[in-house]
Each structure stands twice: as structure tokens, then as C-alpha cells.
Design a protein around this motif. Sequence first.
Motif, PDB file in Angstrom:
ATOM      1  N   LEU A 173       0.845  -1.165  -0.044  1.00 31.49           N
ATOM      2  CA  LEU A 173      -0.006  -0.073   0.044  1.00 31.49           C
ATOM      3  C   LEU A 173       0.918   1.287   0.160  1.00 31.49           C
ATOM      4  CD1 LEU A 173      -2.923  -1.058   2.131  1.00 31.49           C
ATOM      5  CD2 LEU A 173      -2.925  -0.516  -0.112  1.00 31.49           C
ATOM      6  N   VAL A 174       1.948   1.269   0.571  1.00 28.03           N
ATOM      7  CA  VAL A 174       3.043   2.410   0.523  1.00 28.03           C
ATOM      8  C   VAL A 174       3.459   2.480  -0.782  1.00 28.03           C
ATOM      9  CG1 VAL A 174       5.164   3.241   1.378  1.00 28.03           C
ATOM     10  CG2 VAL A 174       3.944   2.213   3.194  1.00 28.03           C
ATOM     11  N   ASP A 175       3.624   1.603  -1.569  1.00 32.10           N
ATOM     12  CA  ASP A 175       4.076   1.701  -2.990  1.00 32.10           C
ATOM     13  C   ASP A 175       2.910   2.219  -3.624  1.00 32.10           C
ATOM     14  OD1 ASP A 175       6.519   0.386  -2.231  1.00 32.10           O
ATOM     15  OD2 ASP A 175       6.252  -1.307  -3.562  1.00 32.10           O
ATOM     16  N   TRP A 176       1.803   1.596  -3.470  1.00 32.78           N
ATOM     17  CA  TRP A 176       0.547   2.124  -4.204  1.00 32.78           C
ATOM     18  C   TRP A 176       0.425   3.531  -4.221  1.00 32.78           C
ATOM     19  CZ3 TRP A 176      -3.664   4.418  -1.928  1.00 32.78           C
ATOM     20  CH2 TRP A 176      -4.685   4.715  -2.662  1.00 32.78           C
ATOM     21  N   TYR A 177       0.363   4.021  -2.718  1.00 32.44           N
ATOM     22  CA  TYR A 177       0.494   5.396  -2.464  1.00 32.44           C
ATOM     23  C   TYR A 177       1.350   6.230  -3.148  1.00 32.44           C
ATOM     24  CZ  TYR A 177       0.018   9.808   0.150  1.00 32.44           C
ATOM     25  OH  TYR A 177      -0.058  11.180   0.379  1.00 32.44           O
TER      26      TYR A 177
END
Length: 196
Positions: A153-157
Motif C-alpha cells: 500500500l505504501v508503494d501504491w500510495y
Amino acid sequence: MELFGELGYPAVTVKRLCEQAGLTQRYFYESFADRSALLVAVYERCVDVTRQATVDAATPYPQSPSGVAPDAVPAAARATLGAFLHTLTGDPRRARVMLVEVVGVDPVVESTRLRAIHGWAGLILALAMGERPVSPAQHVAAVGLVGAVTQLLVDWYFTNVSPEPVDIGTSAPTDLDTVLDVCVEMFGATYDRLMR
């Protein structure tokens, strides 16, 4: 949440918070010791909202003392992870607070973040294991799953939402459908190998 989630914690002063809320600084300090105490309260609220959506998504999958029925694990994982992802990412401010702004602020905020991680792991274990005893390996696996989902999710964000995109050095897809599919597979494999 609006200020921390749009401008970032470092950019938001107590003065700015009070101006936005239409309050005096004296009133702020009657409620919070400092900015990081407010950040903890905002973060905990974000976690509560996301956790409730996740728990609600699990209700169609009745639990026995052994946890969710093994044949229902893939569907339960998709439903609960889908609710988690949808709720966390449904508001970019919530995503920023939960994924970015609380990391490494100070020991109190970090302790709160780590407790939340272990709370998510506890939820995974409650669904997977029911009332069965949890081994150290199963606990570590659940924490690892939380860490994996968080990093995805950090990568997605940072590749899809952040006002300051970060080059993560890959062109791999970061859409939420792919994140959900991968997470469901990871959870299912972990269940099959360690929690059945």
C-alpha cells in the motif's frame, strides 16, 4: 485528518491547526499535550474506521472455535482484505495518515503504530485460528502479512496518490486490484502452510 492528510504532519503547526479549527491554542493544549498527541488520535481514529469495515466484512463467514472454515478462507480473505483496502484507500487523507505520516515521528507515535500492526495481526489470527492456540511462528507470520500488505500500500500510495510521487524503481503494476489479488494469495498460502 484534513491537514495531516493533505499537507503532511511536518508542515502542520499547532497555530495552523487552531486556525483551521477556529480554536485558540489554549483550547488545543487543554485537549492534547502536543501535535504528536493529536496525530496519535487521528491515526487511531483512522485505524478504528478501517478495522470496523474489515470486521464487518468478515461477518458473513461464521467462525467456529477453529476459525473460519478452511474452504471459506479464500472468500473471507478477499472480502476482508477488500474492505480493508477500500476503506484505507477510499480517502487519500486516511491513506496518507495511516501509511506515511505516522512513520518515525517519535517513540510515542511509533509505539502506537506498532500496536496497531500487532492488532491487525491479532485480527488475522482470530479469523484464521479461532480459539486454537497460536504458535510463535503463526504470530510472526501474521505480523509479516500485515507488513507485506502495508508495504504494498505504501508503494501504491507513492505511485498513485502522493502529491510528491516517489520513483520506486520499477514499472510493476500498483493498481489496487493487483494488490488485492496478491494479498489474497499470500494470505491463503500462509493459512495453508502455517495455520490450517
